[in-house]
Design a protein around this motif. Structure first.
Motif, PDB file in Angstrom:
ATOM      1  N   LYS A 369      -5.449   3.574   4.024  1.00  0.00           N
ATOM      2  CA  LYS A 369      -4.195   2.841   4.203  1.00  0.00           C
ATOM      3  C   LYS A 369      -4.448   1.355   4.443  1.00  0.00           C
ATOM      4  CE  LYS A 369      -3.669   3.700   9.212  1.00  0.00           C
ATOM      5  NZ  LYS A 369      -2.867   4.383  10.252  1.00  0.00           N
ATOM      6  N   ARG A 370      -5.503   1.044   5.169  1.00  0.00           N
ATOM      7  CA  ARG A 370      -5.802  -0.361   5.451  1.00  0.00           C
ATOM      8  C   ARG A 370      -6.302  -1.090   4.207  1.00  0.00           C
ATOM      9  NH1 ARG A 370      -9.249  -0.644  10.942  1.00  0.00           N
ATOM     10  NH2 ARG A 370      -9.088  -2.876  10.417  1.00  0.00           N
ATOM     11  N   VAL A 371      -7.090  -0.399   3.392  1.00  0.00           N
ATOM     12  CA  VAL A 371      -7.580  -1.012   2.150  1.00  0.00           C
ATOM     13  C   VAL A 371      -6.427  -1.241   1.176  1.00  0.00           C
ATOM     14  CG1 VAL A 371      -9.060  -0.675   0.138  1.00  0.00           C
ATOM     15  CG2 VAL A 371      -9.898  -0.071   2.412  1.00  0.00           C
ATOM     16  N   LEU A 372      -5.510  -0.289   1.088  1.00  0.00           N
ATOM     17  CA  LEU A 372      -4.364  -0.448   0.187  1.00  0.00           C
ATOM     18  C   LEU A 372      -3.512  -1.646   0.599  1.00  0.00           C
ATOM     19  CD1 LEU A 372      -3.166   3.240  -0.392  1.00  0.00           C
ATOM     20  CD2 LEU A 372      -4.819   1.913  -1.699  1.00  0.00           C
ATOM     21  N   VAL A 373      -3.218  -1.750   1.870  1.00  0.00           N
ATOM     22  CA  VAL A 373      -2.377  -2.855   2.345  1.00  0.00           C
ATOM     23  C   VAL A 373      -3.094  -4.193   2.156  1.00  0.00           C
ATOM     24  CG1 VAL A 373      -1.296  -3.880   4.392  1.00  0.00           C
ATOM     25  CG2 VAL A 373      -1.052  -1.435   3.950  1.00  0.00           C
ATOM     26  N   TYR A 374      -4.397  -4.238   2.473  1.00  0.00           N
ATOM     27  CA  TYR A 374      -5.151  -5.484   2.318  1.00  0.00           C
ATOM     28  C   TYR A 374      -5.165  -5.919   0.847  1.00  0.00           C
ATOM     29  CZ  TYR A 374      -8.954  -8.890   2.679  1.00  0.00           C
ATOM     30  OH  TYR A 374      -9.700 -10.038   2.630  1.00  0.00           O
ATOM     31  N   SER A 375      -5.361  -4.966  -0.054  1.00  0.00           N
ATOM     32  CA  SER A 375      -5.370  -5.282  -1.483  1.00  0.00           C
ATOM     33  C   SER A 375      -4.029  -5.873  -1.907  1.00  0.00           C
ATOM     34  CB  SER A 375      -5.664  -4.027  -2.307  1.00  0.00           C
ATOM     35  OG  SER A 375      -6.917  -3.471  -1.959  1.00  0.00           O
ATOM     36  N   ALA A 376      -2.957  -5.289  -1.405  1.00  0.00           N
ATOM     37  CA  ALA A 376      -1.624  -5.801  -1.736  1.00  0.00           C
ATOM     38  C   ALA A 376      -1.405  -7.193  -1.145  1.00  0.00           C
ATOM     39  CB  ALA A 376      -0.557  -4.836  -1.237  1.00  0.00           C
ATOM     40  N   MET A 393     -12.440  -3.172  -8.965  1.00  0.00           N
ATOM     41  CA  MET A 393     -12.986  -2.148  -8.077  1.00  0.00           C
ATOM     42  C   MET A 393     -13.557  -0.967  -8.864  1.00  0.00           C
ATOM     43  SD  MET A 393     -12.647  -3.836  -5.486  1.00  0.00           S
ATOM     44  CE  MET A 393     -13.589  -2.669  -4.515  1.00  0.00           C
ATOM     45  N   ARG A 394     -12.951  -0.664  -9.999  1.00  0.00           N
ATOM     46  CA  ARG A 394     -13.507   0.421 -10.831  1.00  0.00           C
ATOM     47  C   ARG A 394     -14.829   0.004 -11.451  1.00  0.00           C
ATOM     48  NH1 ARG A 394     -10.658   0.722 -14.963  1.00  0.00           N
ATOM     49  NH2 ARG A 394      -8.666  -0.251 -14.505  1.00  0.00           N
ATOM     50  N   TRP A 395     -14.880  -1.207 -11.976  1.00  0.00           N
ATOM     51  CA  TRP A 395     -16.065  -1.648 -12.708  1.00  0.00           C
ATOM     52  C   TRP A 395     -17.145  -2.215 -11.796  1.00  0.00           C
ATOM     53  CZ3 TRP A 395     -12.482  -4.722 -16.503  1.00  0.00           C
ATOM     54  CH2 TRP A 395     -11.862  -3.824 -17.379  1.00  0.00           C
ATOM     55  N   GLY A 396     -16.752  -2.789 -10.660  1.00  0.00           N
ATOM     56  CA  GLY A 396     -17.732  -3.424  -9.782  1.00  0.00           C
ATOM     57  C   GLY A 396     -18.267  -2.516  -8.696  1.00  0.00           C
ATOM     58  N   PHE A 397     -17.428  -1.576  -8.224  1.00  0.00           N
ATOM     59  CA  PHE A 397     -17.844  -0.662  -7.153  1.00  0.00           C
ATOM     60  C   PHE A 397     -17.842   0.790  -7.612  1.00  0.00           C
ATOM     61  CE2 PHE A 397     -17.612  -4.325  -4.606  1.00  0.00           C
ATOM     62  CZ  PHE A 397     -18.175  -4.057  -3.360  1.00  0.00           C
ATOM     63  N   ASN A 398     -17.540   1.013  -8.898  1.00  0.00           N
ATOM     64  CA  ASN A 398     -17.534   2.366  -9.486  1.00  0.00           C
ATOM     65  C   ASN A 398     -16.531   3.306  -8.817  1.00  0.00           C
ATOM     66  OD1 ASN A 398     -19.470   1.880 -11.509  1.00  0.00           O
ATOM     67  ND2 ASN A 398     -21.129   2.115 -10.035  1.00  0.00           N
ATOM     68  N   TRP A 399     -15.424   2.744  -8.336  1.00  0.00           N
ATOM     69  CA  TRP A 399     -14.330   3.588  -7.885  1.00  0.00           C
ATOM     70  C   TRP A 399     -13.670   4.200  -9.121  1.00  0.00           C
ATOM     71  CZ3 TRP A 399     -11.116   0.571  -3.647  1.00  0.00           C
ATOM     72  CH2 TRP A 399     -11.949   0.256  -2.570  1.00  0.00           C
ATOM     73  N   GLU A 400     -13.269   5.448  -9.018  1.00  0.00           N
ATOM     74  CA  GLU A 400     -12.578   6.057 -10.156  1.00  0.00           C
ATOM     75  C   GLU A 400     -11.153   5.549 -10.269  1.00  0.00           C
ATOM     76  OE1 GLU A 400     -13.241  10.151 -11.338  1.00  0.00           O
ATOM     77  OE2 GLU A 400     -14.599  10.384  -9.643  1.00  0.00           O
ATOM     78  N   LEU A 401     -10.569   5.186  -9.150  1.00  0.00           N
ATOM     79  CA  LEU A 401      -9.222   4.631  -9.121  1.00  0.00           C
ATOM     80  C   LEU A 401      -9.234   3.341  -8.319  1.00  0.00           C
ATOM     81  CD1 LEU A 401      -7.230   7.883  -8.250  1.00  0.00           C
ATOM     82  CD2 LEU A 401      -7.326   6.788 -10.495  1.00  0.00           C
ATOM     83  N   GLY A 402      -8.623   2.294  -8.861  1.00  0.00           N
ATOM     84  CA  GLY A 402      -8.463   1.073  -8.098  1.00  0.00           C
ATOM     85  C   GLY A 402      -7.434   1.277  -7.002  1.00  0.00           C
ATOM     86  N   PRO A 403      -7.273   0.307  -6.083  1.00  0.00           N
ATOM     87  CA  PRO A 403      -6.362   0.485  -4.945  1.00  0.00           C
ATOM     88  C   PRO A 403      -4.933   0.827  -5.349  1.00  0.00           C
ATOM     89  CG  PRO A 403      -7.670  -1.516  -4.682  1.00  0.00           C
ATOM     90  CD  PRO A 403      -7.977  -0.985  -6.039  1.00  0.00           C
ATOM     91  N   GLY A 423       3.173   1.890  11.961  1.00  0.00           N
ATOM     92  CA  GLY A 423       3.121   0.523  12.464  1.00  0.00           C
ATOM     93  C   GLY A 423       2.503  -0.491  11.526  1.00  0.00           C
ATOM     94  N   LEU A 424       2.199  -0.108  10.299  1.00  0.00           N
ATOM     95  CA  LEU A 424       1.644  -1.080   9.349  1.00  0.00           C
ATOM     96  C   LEU A 424       2.766  -1.888   8.707  1.00  0.00           C
ATOM     97  CD1 LEU A 424      -0.992   0.630   9.609  1.00  0.00           C
ATOM     98  CD2 LEU A 424      -1.368   0.130   7.184  1.00  0.00           C
ATOM     99  N   ARG A 425       2.502  -3.151   8.531  1.00  0.00           N
ATOM    100  CA  ARG A 425       3.478  -4.019   7.885  1.00  0.00           C
ATOM    101  C   ARG A 425       3.071  -4.219   6.427  1.00  0.00           C
ATOM    102  NH1 ARG A 425       5.089 -10.174   9.826  1.00  0.00           N
ATOM    103  NH2 ARG A 425       6.651 -10.553   8.189  1.00  0.00           N
ATOM    104  N   LEU A 426       3.962  -3.837   5.519  1.00  0.00           N
ATOM    105  CA  LEU A 426       3.656  -3.962   4.095  1.00  0.00           C
ATOM    106  C   LEU A 426       3.998  -5.364   3.608  1.00  0.00           C
ATOM    107  CD1 LEU A 426       5.073  -0.584   2.725  1.00  0.00           C
ATOM    108  CD2 LEU A 426       2.766  -1.107   3.471  1.00  0.00           C
ATOM    109  N   PRO A 427       3.250  -5.885   2.649  1.00  0.00           N
ATOM    110  CA  PRO A 427       3.584  -7.191   2.074  1.00  0.00           C
ATOM    111  C   PRO A 427       5.006  -7.182   1.514  1.00  0.00           C
ATOM    112  CG  PRO A 427       1.409  -6.501   1.364  1.00  0.00           C
ATOM    113  CD  PRO A 427       2.019  -5.323   2.058  1.00  0.00           C
ATOM    114  N   SER A 428       5.664  -8.302   1.598  1.00  0.00           N
ATOM    115  CA  SER A 428       7.079  -8.376   1.197  1.00  0.00           C
ATOM    116  C   SER A 428       7.264  -7.995  -0.268  1.00  0.00           C
ATOM    117  CB  SER A 428       7.633  -9.772   1.454  1.00  0.00           C
ATOM    118  OG  SER A 428       6.873 -10.746   0.756  1.00  0.00           O
TER     119      SER A 428
END
Length: 797
Positions: A369-376, A393-403, A423-428
């Motif tokens: 959840k923190r990585v998703l919010v930070y990416s946004a 993130m897929r090509w540089g860190f070999n994640w199968e799915l980007g954030p 309690g997480l605040r999402l980007p507007s």
């Protein structure tokens, strides 16, 4: 038109030398320049050389080039490509950069030395020369302060990921003054010529992939410490279960180098202004402690993991962060992990893990959840599009799915509600996107995939030439299909035969579709492509079916299977329309035989090609032996000795040698001069389609039926068997390897006929079938097959 015909790489360290190697891979000669040594080595002193000798002055670059062929994995597609790299030094040879089209700076990661070097480069710069820096996070704009406007227009960042041959990501980072035309050229050049996945990054600390990847690693350590988890527990959660590489978190840190990671984290912390973000990039005390002790990971022999030998067996111990002592790894029992293992696909696995309901699921969620919010939050700051962030993130860190792809997989609206509740605040912009009625970041509109750009759906960028078979199937372009394969309309009169059995192994269903596809193509299409977008092109024939029949003694079943395989390969070879095979990655056994039967082969650069059947106790049985004998006969003059060329192929098959690249497959003799390598795997199918159309346009004619093939006969067979016996005498092969080699020699040489005899294609296929059948009846072959199916590794019995 702008072209890059020649390049210069300045800095012959690990990255510089390997960037030069990858340029060589794609046929671009380069100068490799480095500093002039200030002291002689003992070897140079022994030779009586002085500091002024060219060999001494060029030593750093020369040794870097020499090391390329000793590295594993190999940076070069073929060892002889090293000759395209010319060593030099910065004092004697910097002026030679005026001869090149692209200069890449790859020196120490420090701003001032880079500035000083760029000042020197500008003295020899000419209009049109592109200059770039391979930095992992230093400001592009800061580097060219004081340079002329014209130079700045031609300057940008080109951040390759290590190792450059294998890591797909290339971050292109324009400066404030970079000419947009040069940015677009480098994007296209990186994609089409270098075979990279190119993303446009902004000139911010650590750009895209390292910014988000480093944040994610630090968050993971923080959540680990909060929950009292161990190193191996975290790696179990943050690996394939979450759609990430097997190296997960701490193994990745060991591979990258813990000191390198600390440098990258500190670079962000020192160059961002938000106090909260600065705190997020503070390096944990435990990691600092590892650096202080010199426990830097693989390069120092220990980090979070340590390889040891205990009781004669190799073992990997794990670091206990409480005691800072190494111990045996503990097995992890988790219902969430088990659910993830049972799920299919990266999205399904991640969803099952995060919804698993145990403490491991909670850990995964707290990280994600923190990585998703930070990416946004970073959208617009580090990149303009979510597509660039996901791809990085897929090509540089070999994640199968980007954030953002992962967020969609988990359910954008549902996860957003959960985040708010916690309690997480999402980007507007995310809140506005959801409020506008969107239920995902990526949505399909009028048959095209869209993404949010400035609050509105805009088409996802697809590089020219990319063909997506899954999308075509979804659009109803399937012509025919069964459980093992599908025939798909690629448009413009070209069809594509796609394998989709388990591991793309060839069984009766695929063989049936091959014959059917050729018949349909001959009637309704200009030609046929054979390609797929699975993990591997084809790992060979369906071994389980062969083993079951052999165990039951059902020789008629095996005989019928071989005959069907031969019939399908002959249909490909004598197709009235061109057939272009486009293999990628593992292309073994039957997969190779499909390629050998095709009119053309356009392998991806990363294609590992070989007839490996001896590893399971048999010889090639799908026409591979016949095709090898035919190609050898065609490769030499009508009166020339067949044995030297045949011996090379005999050794390759007999030792189950696999090429390390598509280019090496060409050098080994498996491919012909008319075949060519496609560097970017994403463009492989479109290149094959274009080749079909080109062949059809110039008037393709099927090859005449091979009535007579000249063979080496009994004398050649004796020579091949003698070579095998020599290997056996030297202890290189086992008794059973020798037994298989004798059978192989018999088939490749054409049996016991006189040397130079002309035999029919059917005669060679019968020899092949008989040898294959006889070996299937051997107990040691059964053992080899069982071992391969159980372990994935060959048995040397």
């Amino acid at each position: 038109m702008r072209q890059i015909r020649r390049a210069a790489v300045i800095g012959s360290g690990v990255m510089g030398a390997q960037i030069a190697a990858h340029l060589a891979n794609v046929g671009i000669p380069s100068l490799l320049l480095d500093l002039v040594p200030q002291e002689l080595t003992a070897e140079e002193q022994k030779k009586g050389l002085s500091l002024d000798h060219p060999a001494v002055r060029n030593r750093l670059a020369t040794e870097a080039i020499r090391r390329l062929n000793k590295l594993s994995p190999a940076p070069l597609f073929r060892a002889d490509y090293a000759k395209l790299i010319t060593p030099g030094n910065l004092e004697d040879d910097l002026h030679r950069i005026c001869e090149v089209d692209w200069v890449i700076e790859v020196i120490v990661e420090s701003l001032e030395p880079k500035r000083q070097l760029l000042e020197r480069i500008e003295r020899y710069w000419h209009e049109g020369m592109i200059v770039s820096t391979n930095t992992s996070g230093i400001s592009i704009n800061a580097m060219v302060e004081g340079r002329s406007e014209a130079f700045r227009r031609h300057f940008l960042g080109t951040h390759f990921f290590n190792p450059p041959r294998y890591m797909k990501l290339l971050e292109v980072i324009p400066g404030r003054d970079t000419d947009p035309a040069i940015v677009e050229f480098m994007r296209d050049f990186g994609t089409e010529r270098l075979g990279k996945g190119v993303v446009l990054a902004k000139d911010t600390p650590n750009f895209i992939a390292n910014r988000i990847g480093t944040y994610g690693l630090l968050v993971t350590v923080e959540e680990m410490q909060k929950g009292g988890f161990t190193v191996e527990e975290v790696d179990a959660i943050t690996g394939p279960a979450l759609g990430r590489p097997k190296s997960a978190t701490f193994r990745t840190l060991d591979l990258v180098g813990i000191d390198t990671f600390v440098h990258v984290a500190n670079n962000v912390r020192q160059n961002v202004t938000d106090p909260q973000e600065q705190r997020a990039f503070e390096v944990p005390e435990a990691i600092q402690k590892l650096v202080e002790r010199g426990w830097l990971g693989e390069k120092s022999g220990q980090g979070f993991y340590k390889r040891v030998k205990q009781n004669g067996q190799r073992q990997i111990l794990v670091l206990d962060l409480d005691t800072f002592e190494y111990r045996e790894q503990k097995k992890i029992a988790s219902s969430a992990l088990e659910a993830s293992k049972q799920a299919k696909g990266a999205a399904g696995k991640a969803k099952a893990l995060l919804q698993g309901g145990d403490r491991y699921a909670e850990l995964a969620w707290n990280i994600v959840k923190r990585v998703l919010v930070y990416s946004a939050e970073k959208l617009g700051e580090i990149a303009d599009t979510i597509q660039d962030i996901d791809a990085a993130m897929r090509w540089g860190f070999n994640w199968e799915l980007g954030p953002f792809e992962l967020w969609d997989a988990l359910g954008l609206v549902e996860t957003a509600e959960r985040m708010r509740a916690e309690g997480l605040r999402l980007p507007s912009w995310v809140e506005d996107w959801i409020a506008a009625g969107h239920r995902a970041f990526y949505e399909e509109k009028d048959g095209k995939l869209t993404m949010p750009v400035n609050g509105k759906p805009e088409p996802v960028r697809v590089p020219a030439g990319v063909i997506d078979l899954a999308a075509l199937k979804k659009a109803g372009k399937v012509i025919a299909q069964n459980t093992g394969a599908s025939l798909i309309d690629l448009g413009d009169g070209v069809a594509c035969l796609e394998f989709h059995s388990q591991n793309n192994a060839i069984g009766p269903d695929i063989l049936t579709m091959i014959e059917k596809s050729v018949a349909i193509a001959e009637k309704d299409f200009a030609g046929l492509v054979i390609a797929n977008q699975g993990k591997n092109f084809c790992v060979g024939a369906n071994l389980m079916l062969i083993l079951m029949a052999a165990q039951e003694g059902d020789w008629d079943e095996i005989d019928l299977s071989i005959r069907q395989f031969h019939r399908a390969m002959l249909a490909l070879r004598y197709s009235q329309v061109p057939v272009v095979a486009a293999p990628h990655r593992m292309t073994l056994g039957g997969g190779v035989e499909v390629c050998l039967a095709s009119s053309r082969v356009l392998p991806a650069a990363e294609t590992y090609f070989g007839l490996v059947e001896v590893g399971v106790g048999v010889i090639p049985g799908g026409g591979g032996c016949k095709e090898t004998a035919r190609r050898v006969a065609e490769s030499v003059g009508p009166e020339d000795d067949l044995v030297p060329a045949l011996a090379r192929m005999f050794q390759a098959i007999g030792t189950a040698k696999v090429s390390t690249s598509g280019a090496e497959a060409l050098a080994m003799g498996w491919l012909r001069e008319t075949d060519r390598v496609v560097v970017n795997d994403d463009l492989r199918i479109s290149a094959a389609k274009a080749e079909v159309l080109r062949m059809a346009e110039i008037g393709y004619t099927a090859p005449p039926k091979a009535k007579e093939i000249r063979v080496a006969g009994r004398d050649g067979k004796a020579t091949l068997q003698m070579a095998a016996r020599s290997m056996w005498n030297g202890g290189y092969i086992t008794d059973y390897d020798l037994h298989i080699a004798y059978k192989l020699a018999h088939v490749l040489a054409g049996g016991d006929v006189p040397a130079g005899s002309l035999v029919s294609e059917d005669y060679l296929l019968d020899l092949e079938r008989e040898a294959f059948l006889s070996l299937c009846g051997e107990p040691k072959t059964i053992q080899r097959m069982q071992h391969m199916l159980a372990t994935g590794k060959p048995l040397r019995n």
